[in-house]
Design an enzyme around this catalytic site. Sequence first.
Site, PDB file in Angstrom:
ATOM      1  N   ARG A 116       0.673  -1.118   0.168  1.00 11.03           N
ATOM      2  CA  ARG A 116       0.067   0.011  -0.099  1.00 11.03           C
ATOM      3  C   ARG A 116       0.939   1.188   0.137  1.00 11.03           C
ATOM      4  O   ARG A 116       1.873   1.379   0.676  1.00 11.03           O
ATOM      5  CB  ARG A 116      -0.886  -0.040   1.504  1.00 11.03           C
ATOM      6  CG  ARG A 116      -1.998   1.128   1.148  1.00 11.03           C
ATOM      7  CD  ARG A 116      -3.064   0.926   0.239  1.00 11.03           C
ATOM      8  NE  ARG A 116      -4.196   1.657   0.688  1.00 11.03           N
ATOM      9  CZ  ARG A 116      -5.141   1.832  -0.288  1.00 11.03           C
ATOM     10  NH1 ARG A 116      -4.911   1.651  -1.480  1.00 11.03           N
ATOM     11  NH2 ARG A 116      -6.298   2.684  -0.221  1.00 11.03           N
ATOM     12  N   THR A 162      -8.882   0.026  -9.986  1.00  7.06           N
ATOM     13  CA  THR A 162      -8.115  -1.116  -9.369  1.00  7.06           C
ATOM     14  C   THR A 162      -8.393  -2.252 -10.499  1.00  7.06           C
ATOM     15  O   THR A 162      -9.020  -2.389 -11.316  1.00  7.06           O
ATOM     16  CB  THR A 162      -8.770  -1.392  -8.134  1.00  7.06           C
ATOM     17  OG1 THR A 162      -8.723  -0.179  -7.190  1.00  7.06           O
ATOM     18  CG2 THR A 162      -7.797  -2.381  -7.401  1.00  7.06           C
ATOM     19  N   THR A 174      -3.958  -1.174  -7.613  1.00  7.79           N
ATOM     20  CA  THR A 174      -4.679  -0.048  -8.163  1.00  7.79           C
ATOM     21  C   THR A 174      -3.651   1.039  -8.201  1.00  7.79           C
ATOM     22  O   THR A 174      -2.523   1.353  -7.670  1.00  7.79           O
ATOM     23  CB  THR A 174      -5.732   0.276  -6.931  1.00  7.79           C
ATOM     24  OG1 THR A 174      -6.315   1.373  -7.305  1.00  7.79           O
ATOM     25  CG2 THR A 174      -4.985   0.684  -5.736  1.00  7.79           C
ATOM     26  N   GLU A 201      -5.613   3.983  -7.760  1.00  3.25           N
ATOM     27  CA  GLU A 201      -6.897   4.519  -7.317  1.00  3.25           C
ATOM     28  C   GLU A 201      -7.785   4.615  -8.230  1.00  3.25           C
ATOM     29  O   GLU A 201      -8.823   3.876  -8.436  1.00  3.25           O
ATOM     30  CB  GLU A 201      -6.532   5.449  -6.188  1.00  3.25           C
ATOM     31  CG  GLU A 201      -7.515   6.321  -5.475  1.00  3.25           C
ATOM     32  CD  GLU A 201      -8.568   5.251  -4.981  1.00  3.25           C
ATOM     33  OE1 GLU A 201      -9.830   5.916  -4.377  1.00  3.25           O
ATOM     34  OE2 GLU A 201      -8.356   4.137  -4.717  1.00  3.25           O
ATOM     35  N   ASP A 225      -7.511   8.521  -0.792  1.00  2.00           N
ATOM     36  CA  ASP A 225      -8.441   7.304   0.098  1.00  2.00           C
ATOM     37  C   ASP A 225      -8.439   7.534   1.508  1.00  2.00           C
ATOM     38  O   ASP A 225      -8.959   6.716   2.385  1.00  2.00           O
ATOM     39  CB  ASP A 225      -7.386   5.886  -0.201  1.00  2.00           C
ATOM     40  CG  ASP A 225      -8.304   5.080  -1.202  1.00  2.00           C
ATOM     41  OD1 ASP A 225      -9.404   5.644  -1.806  1.00  2.00           O
ATOM     42  OD2 ASP A 225      -8.001   3.761  -1.438  1.00  2.00           O
TER      43      ASP A 225
END
Length: 574
Positions: free
Chosen positions: A99, A383, A401, A403, A423
């Site tokens: 992430r 994604t 992803t 996003e 996000d």
Amino acid sequence: MLMRLLLAPLFALTATGCATLSTRPPAAPVRDGFVIAANPLAAQAGLEVLQRGGSAADAAVAVQAMLSLVEPQSSGLGGGAFMTWYDAGSGKVIAYDGREIAPAGASPTMFIGTDGKPLPFATAVISGRATGVPGALRMLEMVQREHGALPWSSLFTTAERTADAGFVISPRLGRMIAGDWPELTVPDAVKYFSKPDGTRLKAGETLRNPLYAGFLRRLARGGADVLYRGETAARLVERVRQGPFPSAMTSADLARYRPLKREALCRDWQSYVACVPPPPSSGVATLQLLGMLDRTDIAQRNATDPQAWYLFAEASRLMYADRDRYVADPRFVTVPVEGLLEPTYIEGRARLIAPTAGVAPQAGTPRGAVMAGIDGTREPAGTSHFIIGDSAGNVVSMTTTVESIFGSGRMVDGFFLNNQMTDFSFSPVEASGRAAANAVAPGKRPRSSMTPLVLLTRDRQFAGAFGSPGGSAILAYVGKTLVASVLWKMPVQQAIELPNLVARGTSFNGEVPKFAPGVVAGLRARGVEVKPGQGEDSGIHAVLLRDGGRLDAGFDPRREGVVLIDERRTPVRR
């Protein structure tokens, strides 16, 4: 080379573009390698790696490198990812967290305008501040180092060659290029998708990306450091520090990025063990949803029964209420994972499902919870997801992803930069002053709905894998497919093709015309008014091991997915 899919259309597609392959995949022995990806060129790149003796980890690198080129609206090397890795030798499921991370100079109010209100999403998404430190490439490097069978340098050839020669724009990418997205107003995207006469490229035309080909050549030689240090890193930092709303990202932020490796979060479900990445992934919410549904009689129903869909909708609303309130980066806030999954807590939540739908449910108070503020996060439905199995039995389930559509619209060295910072909750606190769990903080990972899931038998043998893109709707997409394929025993392809229903708060969005006769009316009688809208564009990929040890595999016809199976039984080199 034997592949259990129509070869002529696949080879034609390499030369003529990415058409959706709707052929339903037949069952295949589990010892065969397979690739399920959202674009046929990406799936083919992964299969070629398997056929050279590569592992699922090797093939994942090749698939992502190609997706970054041919499906840039969804994922890329400038983005982030979560992966669950099933290790056939040990029976363990490992969760890899790639992430994105907020720069050290990020602040909780970075998306608050001068008027004291959150920035409009269309403004924030194309700002420099939208981009987090990318993590997918570092994560893939870690996985490939630990589980790869081929040299890293050999994994980018197909994507590099395709970028140089050009590829035919697929129908879905063509629709995205023709769309009215804020990202397409960014000069980088305008230039990339424009012909010499200034008009936009469209489906069926050829798109070349020599800058990306050059980046891949350097990446093959120098490893992931090519992105995180040196000239590409300098260009990335320079690009995001340009206005409007420039980022605080520095070269040091890139250089110190590290992916996380942890045990997957696993719970018994039906005759299986379901394993997902822990927070900041929303896998815990998927497990909670399955647990609540097990406290109903949904398994005795089917896809033509409005009560089955009602139960799914109401359990989804309860799940989202808890997820939105509590799930975030556990290094910064308390995430009550054990409390959310306690049988007594799940039982209590399931009892809240009334005969008819009422007001939006509130978050519960699981053991260990620290009540957070109301969340203001928006998650666009971008994604991609892919699943890969190698002939040794190892399996990758990876959701990846940038996003939003084309990320932030900004590009460096031929790939799009993510807008993952959006996000986070734009509003860091609620009116009472209580902080949102998913508020921005330096070095923090934003909450993600991505939930790449692996099913095991109780003796730790691989039993299946599921995943989807779709923003916050991912949890509904994956949940629906698990219910239909496992509880209702539908073939995986049919389970994927069932209509999607995304119930969250006061909204019930679904593919209204696709429901069986009587379902929509039956839902209305129960207080659920299903409306078409955002949240139906899934990209579900799934496999289940059926009786006799054969794979039942499927792809989502709503996108351009394909299942490719290699029957050569070539062993993975160790």
